[in-house]
Design a protein around this motif. Structure first.
Motif, short mmCIF file in Angstrom:
data_model
loop_
_atom_site.label_atom_id
_atom_site.label_comp_id
_atom_site.label_asym_id
_atom_site.label_seq_id
_atom_site.Cartn_x
_atom_site.Cartn_y
_atom_site.Cartn_z
N LEU A 158 2.03 11.58 2.36
CA LEU A 158 2.47 10.35 2.10
C LEU A 158 4.46 10.65 1.83
O LEU A 158 4.74 11.50 2.11
N PHE A 159 4.97 8.98 1.47
CA PHE A 159 6.17 9.60 1.62
C PHE A 159 6.90 8.74 0.76
O PHE A 159 6.77 7.21 0.33
N PRO B 44 1.71 -1.80 -7.70
CA PRO B 44 1.05 -2.56 -9.09
C PRO B 44 0.29 -3.80 -9.54
O PRO B 44 0.84 -4.29 -8.78
N ILE B 45 -1.23 -3.66 -8.78
CA ILE B 45 -1.84 -4.84 -8.80
C ILE B 45 -2.98 -4.95 -9.98
O ILE B 45 -2.83 -4.21 -10.86
N ARG C 110 0.08 -8.79 9.91
CA ARG C 110 0.60 -9.11 8.72
C ARG C 110 0.90 -7.69 7.63
O ARG C 110 -0.75 -7.70 6.53
N ILE C 111 1.94 -6.51 7.08
CA ILE C 111 1.80 -5.69 6.04
C ILE C 111 2.14 -5.76 5.00
O ILE C 111 3.25 -6.60 5.35
N HIS C 112 1.86 -6.19 3.44
CA HIS C 112 3.35 -6.78 2.60
C HIS C 112 2.92 -6.10 1.48
O HIS C 112 1.96 -6.26 0.52
N GLY D 252 -1.08 1.03 -0.77
CA GLY D 252 -0.30 1.22 0.04
C GLY D 252 0.75 2.54 0.68
O GLY D 252 1.73 2.45 0.88
N LYS D 253 -0.36 2.96 0.39
CA LYS D 253 -0.05 5.14 0.61
C LYS D 253 0.66 4.83 2.03
O LYS D 253 1.25 6.26 1.96
#
Length: 217
Positions: free
Chosen positions: A51-52, A109-110, A169-171, A200-201
């Motif tokens: 994780l970062f 948060p979703i 695409r990543i968002h 999103g880890k």
């Protein structure tokens, strides 16, 4: 419990590869994973417990990396930055019911509305949360992670993203949650720290940092 390692990497903003990685969460993910053994498998981030989180301060950006395997800092390009690694396990072993803590987490948060709600309001399958809705999301996550929250401050962060192979695409929208809490369930809390929280880890979300009440900085 598996030994966890925490690496703090102070980045050199003059380095071109640093600038490229900070501009894309996908590129940064690849850079971080390059510090670990090859050929781990298709779920390398999960299996290695990586994780970062990127944090910005007066002296510039630094990178926090948590992992279940000690990273090989020598794999970083020359001039990328300075790094220090220490075991995180002693801190986690110290957790006990009622212990006062400070915490910090950049999370995604979703909510996932049901099919009927999506069709009625024209919503997407995943809806990012903001404001009080994001704060309430964190309070639920904290309770499910063995924390009793006393103070919770929420600050919106810029989203992270990039382009993966084959054009995907990543968002991920992000929010920084920080404040004070006490430990309610040490074993549950240790597990959630190791696993990370939320989506999103792979791209800089979900790393929960803990410290005795006056020392997180």
């Amino acid at each position: 419990m598996t030994i966890l390692w925490l690496t703090r990497l102070v980045l050199d903003p003059r380095n071109r590869e640093v600038a490229r990685d900070l501009a894309s969460a996908v590129s940064l993910h690849r850079r971080i994973m390059s510090l670990f053994p090859d050929n781990v498998g298709s779920q390398a981030r999960h299996d290695l417990g990586v994780l970062f989180r990127v944090e910005d301060g007066p002296a510039g950006s630094h990178l926090l990396i948590q992992s279940g395997h000690e990273p090989d800092i020598k794999r970083l390009p020359d001039g990328y930055g300075q790094a220090w690694t220490k075991p995180l396990t002693p801190m986690l072993d110290f957790l006990s019911p009622g212990l006062p803590l400070r915490y910090r987490i950049a999370a995604n948060p979703i909510r996932k509305p049901g099919k009927t709600t999506r069709e009625l309001y024209g919503l997407k399958p995943i809806v990012p949360l903001s404001g009080d809705a994001a704060r309430q999301w964190w309070l639920r996550q904290a309770q499910q992670s063995g924390l009793h929250i006393h103070a919770a401050h929420a600050s919106p962060l810029s989203p992270v993203g990039g382009q993966r192979a084959r054009g995907q695409r990543i968002h991920h929208a992000r929010c920084l949650f920080e404040g004070t809490a006490t430990v309610a369930d040490p074993d549950l809390l240790r597990r959630r720290v190791a696993e990370g929280i939320g989506r999103g880890k792979s791209y800089g979300c979900g790393l929960l940092s803990l410290a005795p009440a006056a020392t997180l900085s």
